[in-house]
Every structure is written in structure tokens, then in C-alpha cells.
Design a protein around this motif. Structure first.
Motif, PDB file in Angstrom:
ATOM      1  N   ILE A  52       0.808  -1.225   0.000  1.00 36.23           N
ATOM      2  CA  ILE A  52       0.000   0.000   0.000  1.00 36.23           C
ATOM      3  C   ILE A  52       0.838   1.270   0.000  1.00 36.23           C
ATOM      4  CG2 ILE A  52      -0.230   0.314   2.506  1.00 36.23           C
ATOM      5  CD1 ILE A  52      -3.075   0.633  -0.091  1.00 36.23           C
ATOM      6  N   THR A  53       2.094   1.183   0.433  1.00 40.67           N
ATOM      7  CA  THR A  53       2.932   2.374   0.578  1.00 40.67           C
ATOM      8  C   THR A  53       3.547   2.794  -0.753  1.00 40.67           C
ATOM      9  OG1 THR A  53       3.469   1.690   2.842  1.00 40.67           O
ATOM     10  CG2 THR A  53       4.898   3.352   1.827  1.00 40.67           C
ATOM     11  N   ASP A  54       3.522   4.091  -1.016  1.00 40.69           N
ATOM     12  CA  ASP A  54       4.220   4.645  -2.189  1.00 40.69           C
ATOM     13  C   ASP A  54       5.679   4.859  -1.797  1.00 40.69           C
ATOM     14  OD1 ASP A  54       1.769   4.645  -3.418  1.00 40.69           O
ATOM     15  OD2 ASP A  54       1.519   6.817  -3.428  1.00 40.69           O
ATOM     16  N   ALA A  55       6.404   3.751  -1.758  1.00 41.69           N
ATOM     17  CA  ALA A  55       7.752   3.752  -1.201  1.00 41.69           C
ATOM     18  C   ALA A  55       8.680   4.711  -1.953  1.00 41.69           C
ATOM     19  CB  ALA A  55       8.328   2.338  -1.238  1.00 41.69           C
ATOM     20  N   HIS A  56       9.509   5.403  -1.182  1.00 43.35           N
ATOM     21  CA  HIS A  56      10.583   6.273  -1.684  1.00 43.35           C
ATOM     22  C   HIS A  56      10.085   7.556  -2.346  1.00 43.35           C
ATOM     23  CE1 HIS A  56      12.861   2.663  -0.845  1.00 43.35           C
ATOM     24  NE2 HIS A  56      12.263   2.012  -1.814  1.00 43.35           N
ATOM     25  N   THR A  57       8.777   7.816  -2.325  1.00 43.58           N
ATOM     26  CA  THR A  57       8.310   9.036  -2.983  1.00 43.58           C
ATOM     27  C   THR A  57       8.703  10.295  -2.206  1.00 43.58           C
ATOM     28  OG1 THR A  57       6.117   8.642  -2.003  1.00 43.58           O
ATOM     29  CG2 THR A  57       6.433   7.997  -4.307  1.00 43.58           C
ATOM     30  N   ALA A  58       8.869  10.198  -0.883  1.00 47.01           N
ATOM     31  CA  ALA A  58       9.365  11.355  -0.133  1.00 47.01           C
ATOM     32  C   ALA A  58      10.805  11.659  -0.525  1.00 47.01           C
ATOM     33  CB  ALA A  58       9.246  11.109   1.368  1.00 47.01           C
ATOM     34  N   ARG A  59      11.612  10.623  -0.705  1.00 48.77           N
ATOM     35  CA  ARG A  59      12.991  10.821  -1.174  1.00 48.77           C
ATOM     36  C   ARG A  59      13.002  11.419  -2.573  1.00 48.77           C
ATOM     37  NH1 ARG A  59      15.992   5.317  -1.125  1.00 48.77           N
ATOM     38  NH2 ARG A  59      17.563   6.599  -2.164  1.00 48.77           N
ATOM     39  N   LEU A  60      12.104  10.947  -3.409  1.00 50.56           N
ATOM     40  CA  LEU A  60      12.009  11.470  -4.774  1.00 50.56           C
ATOM     41  C   LEU A  60      11.714  12.965  -4.751  1.00 50.56           C
ATOM     42  CD1 LEU A  60      11.666  11.303  -7.853  1.00 50.56           C
ATOM     43  CD2 LEU A  60       9.355  10.438  -7.458  1.00 50.56           C
ATOM     44  N   ALA A  61      10.729  13.382  -3.954  1.00 48.76           N
ATOM     45  CA  ALA A  61      10.387  14.798  -3.866  1.00 48.76           C
ATOM     46  C   ALA A  61      11.534  15.610  -3.273  1.00 48.76           C
ATOM     47  CB  ALA A  61       9.119  14.971  -3.043  1.00 48.76           C
ATOM     48  N   GLU A  62      12.214  15.049  -2.282  1.00 49.35           N
ATOM     49  CA  GLU A  62      13.339  15.747  -1.656  1.00 49.35           C
ATOM     50  C   GLU A  62      14.463  15.981  -2.668  1.00 49.35           C
ATOM     51  OE1 GLU A  62      16.238  15.305   2.272  1.00 49.35           O
ATOM     52  OE2 GLU A  62      15.202  13.540   1.486  1.00 49.35           O
ATOM     53  N   ARG A  63      14.782  14.949  -3.451  1.00 50.65           N
ATOM     54  CA  ARG A  63      15.845  15.094  -4.448  1.00 50.65           C
ATOM     55  C   ARG A  63      15.443  16.077  -5.536  1.00 50.65           C
ATOM     56  NH1 ARG A  63      18.543   9.098  -5.510  1.00 50.65           N
ATOM     57  NH2 ARG A  63      18.920   8.582  -3.315  1.00 50.65           N
ATOM     58  N   ALA A  64      14.207  16.017  -5.963  1.00 49.58           N
ATOM     59  CA  ALA A  64      13.736  16.942  -6.988  1.00 49.58           C
ATOM     60  C   ALA A  64      13.803  18.377  -6.496  1.00 49.58           C
ATOM     61  CB  ALA A  64      12.315  16.587  -7.412  1.00 49.58           C
ATOM     62  N   ALA A  65      13.405  18.592  -5.243  1.00 47.83           N
ATOM     63  CA  ALA A  65      13.445  19.939  -4.683  1.00 47.83           C
ATOM     64  C   ALA A  65      14.875  20.473  -4.648  1.00 47.83           C
ATOM     65  CB  ALA A  65      12.845  19.941  -3.284  1.00 47.83           C
ATOM     66  N   ALA A  66      15.828  19.600  -4.335  1.00 45.92           N
ATOM     67  CA  ALA A  66      17.227  20.024  -4.277  1.00 45.92           C
ATOM     68  C   ALA A  66      17.779  20.360  -5.667  1.00 45.92           C
ATOM     69  CB  ALA A  66      18.073  18.929  -3.636  1.00 45.92           C
ATOM     70  N   LEU A  67      17.246  19.701  -6.693  1.00 49.00           N
ATOM     71  CA  LEU A  67      17.729  19.914  -8.060  1.00 49.00           C
ATOM     72  C   LEU A  67      17.077  21.112  -8.744  1.00 49.00           C
ATOM     73  CD1 LEU A  67      17.733  16.211  -9.320  1.00 49.00           C
ATOM     74  CD2 LEU A  67      19.760  17.631  -8.930  1.00 49.00           C
ATOM     75  N   ALA A  68      15.911  21.500  -8.295  1.00 46.65           N
ATOM     76  CA  ALA A  68      15.151  22.551  -8.971  1.00 46.65           C
ATOM     77  C   ALA A  68      15.841  23.906  -8.841  1.00 46.65           C
ATOM     78  CB  ALA A  68      13.735  22.623  -8.407  1.00 46.65           C
ATOM     79  N   GLY A  69      15.708  24.723  -9.886  1.00 42.22           N
ATOM     80  CA  GLY A  69      16.294  26.051  -9.856  1.00 42.22           C
ATOM     81  C   GLY A  69      15.639  26.947  -8.818  1.00 42.22           C
ATOM     82  N   VAL A  70      14.323  26.824  -8.658  1.00 42.13           N
ATOM     83  CA  VAL A  70      13.573  27.513  -7.605  1.00 42.13           C
ATOM     84  C   VAL A  70      12.994  26.428  -6.711  1.00 42.13           C
ATOM     85  CG1 VAL A  70      11.642  29.028  -7.067  1.00 42.13           C
ATOM     86  CG2 VAL A  70      13.032  29.473  -9.092  1.00 42.13           C
ATOM     87  N   THR A  71      13.422  26.376  -5.471  1.00 42.60           N
ATOM     88  CA  THR A  71      13.056  25.272  -4.586  1.00 42.60           C
ATOM     89  C   THR A  71      11.557  25.269  -4.305  1.00 42.60           C
ATOM     90  OG1 THR A  71      15.214  25.433  -3.507  1.00 42.60           O
ATOM     91  CG2 THR A  71      13.505  24.174  -2.357  1.00 42.60           C
ATOM     92  N   PRO A  72      10.858  24.175  -4.651  1.00 41.87           N
ATOM     93  CA  PRO A  72       9.422  24.102  -4.349  1.00 41.87           C
ATOM     94  C   PRO A  72       9.196  23.817  -2.873  1.00 41.87           C
ATOM     95  CG  PRO A  72      10.164  22.019  -5.230  1.00 41.87           C
ATOM     96  CD  PRO A  72      11.357  22.950  -5.291  1.00 41.87           C
ATOM     97  N   TRP A  73       7.989  24.072  -2.417  1.00 44.25           N
ATOM     98  CA  TRP A  73       7.559  23.688  -1.082  1.00 44.25           C
ATOM     99  C   TRP A  73       7.153  22.215  -1.120  1.00 44.25           C
ATOM    100  CZ3 TRP A  73       6.433  27.484   3.034  1.00 44.25           C
ATOM    101  CH2 TRP A  73       6.943  28.751   2.728  1.00 44.25           C
TER     102      TRP A  73
END
Length: 267
Positions: A52-73
Motif C-alpha cells: 500500500i505504501t508509495d515507497a521512496h516518494t518522499a525521497r524522490l520529492a526531496e531530491r527533486a526539490a534540491a535539483l530545482a532552480g527555484v526550490t518548491p515547497w
């Protein structure tokens, strides 16, 4: 006495960012008060969490936020969806309620008994669901106040093979499924996502999962709030069910960051 872990967390991004990455189903934590009504033993519960768990999606969002030119919330659920599912409507209009998977689940992914069918959902709704909904409403309102608009990107995953609880499992299961809403998903948002995730393989629309998450205060009335659900097929980035992430996670994080960057105004 140690303080209990927060049930959700708003992680600030750039003041000028209009994007809110919402991660509702990535956690496995179940507090004692929510565990009491669950009928599964530890082994069976662990297996259910794998499915049932969407495993690793928090890590995915964290990495994406770090890569983005303007950091999303980022708004991240720190508890399992087996406590409450914050993306359900807690009333009888929700079709998943009919199969025991409304805001408080009484059935498992394989349609076994998770909680007694006559479980009173109110204690869990009061303690977890409503505070979460209020906080998400405030997070979206904050982006509107700061930037004049808000873009909610839901970050989910789904299994390569259908699970018995799925109500709409007969359609395509592409590497990336984009869930849309007729009011809150403008064509340019869908097109931006298709372009960003093209590096990850085929991108489909609303199959096997459709729709988006928008707090009820804005739903269907405020066009300044746009929304898109990103559903990633799990075999593209992890070992199923419940296994470790693989190199596909980095590719997906880069694609998500590209989508975030495309949604911010050009300098």
C-alpha cells in the motif's frame, strides 16, 4: 518523555515558488492509537504496508526539490495511509468507501479485513484527517498569498501489476500516469509534465488512476489553484513490493525537477 513524531510536515521552499509537492502515501509509521483497531498481525501488516505504501516518494520529492532552480515547497505525510488516507473524502460520496478504503480503511489491498467493518472512523478523522486537511489548505493559501497562484503536484507510485482493491485496473499502466482534473489541470500543465517525464518512458493520462488533490476550500471554484497527480510505476525505480530504490529514482527526480522549473515564471 519524548514528543511523538509529527503526523505531517510542511517543508519550506523559496518564497517566490508557487509549487507545492504533496507526498501523502510514502510513510509506513502507524501510531499506537491507530494500530489498536487493526486486525493484522505484525507479519501480515508488514506485507500490507509493502503493497500500500508509495515507497521512496518522499525521497524522490526531496531530491527533486534540491535539483530545482527555484526550490518548491513540500507537504509530506509522516504517517501511513493505513492511519487515515488524507486524499479521500470522509463521506459516502467517495467510491472507495464502498470497498472499505475510504478515509479510514477497513479492507486491505487484497480485500481482506483490516479493521472491523463497523469501525467508527471519527476518532482517527478528528486526530489525523482534519488537521492534515487544514494544514494543506493553509499551505495552498500561503502560496496564493505569496505568488498569486498555487500548483499542487501530487507524488505517488503504483504497482506494475494490479492489486485486487483497484477499481479501474483494466486500462494501460504506463511508466508515468498523469492524473488530471477538468477544472484544476490546464492543458499547459499536462503538456509540461509530458515533456518533463518523456525521459522516463511512455506517459499516459488518468489510467490506472485519475484525478488530483485540491483542498476542498478551493476545489472547483478557484482557478488560481492548479493540480496534477504524478503516478510512477514502481518497477521503474524500485524492487516490488516494498524493496529498495534503484537508479531509476535519480532519473525521476531530475524529471520532476524539470517539471517544477517549467512551472515557475521566467526571470
Amino acid at each position: 518523555m519524548t514528543e511523538p513524531a509529527p503526523s505531517f510536515e510542511l517543508l519550506p521552499g523559496a518564497a517566490e515558488s508557487s509549487v507545492l509537492l504533496h507526498v501523502p502515501h510514502s510513510a509506513r509509521t502507524i501510531p499506537d492509537d491507530a494500530r489498536k483497531g487493526i486486525l493484522l498481525d505484525d507479519a501480515a501488516l508488514g506485507l500490507e504496508l509493502d503493497h500500500i505504501t508509495d515507497a521512496h516518494t518522499a525521497r524522490l520529492a526531496e531530491r527533486a526539490a534540491a535539483l530545482a532552480g527555484v526550490t518548491p515547497w513540500r507537504f509530506v505525510n509522516r504517517l501511513s495511509r493505513l492511519v487515515v488516507d488524507p486524499e479521500r473524502f470522509p463521506d459516502e460520496r467517495e467510491e472507495m468507501l464502498a470497498v472499505g478504503m475510504g478515509a479510514v480503511y477497513t479492507r486491505t489491498t487484497h480485500r481482506g479485513e483490516l479493521r472491523p467493518a463497523d469501525t467508527d472512523p471519527e476518532p482517527l478523522l478528528a486526530r489525523y484527517f482534519r488537521p492534515y486537511a487544514r494544514a494543506m489548505t493553509e499551505a495552498v493559501a500561503g502560496r496564493l498569498a505569496a505568488t498569486g497562484r498555487a500548483v499542487v503536484i501530487d507524488v505517488h507510485s503504483y504497482p506494475a501489476e494490479p492489486l485486487p482493491y483497484e477499481l479501474h485496473s483494466a486500462g494501460p499502466r504506463p511508466p508515468v500516469c498523469l492524473g488530471t482534473d477538468a477544472f484544476h489541470t490546464p492543458p499547459e500543465l499536462t503538456e509540461a509534465a509530458r515533456e518533463a517525464f518523456a525521459v522516463c518512458g511512455e506517459t499516459g493520462l488518468d489510467s490506472p488512476f485519475a484525478g488530483t488533490y485540491v483542498p476542498l476550500e478551493f476545489y472547483g471554484t478557484d482557478a488560481r489553484v492548479s493540480a496534477l497527480m504524478v503516478e510512477i510505476r514502481r518497477d521503474t525505480y524500485m524492487a516490488e513490493p516494498g524493496g529498495p530504490a534503484g537508479p531509476g529514482l535519480d532519473r525521476l527526480a531530475s524529471a520532476l525537477a524539470s517539471l517544477v522549473d517549467s512551472l515557475e515564471p521566467r526571470a
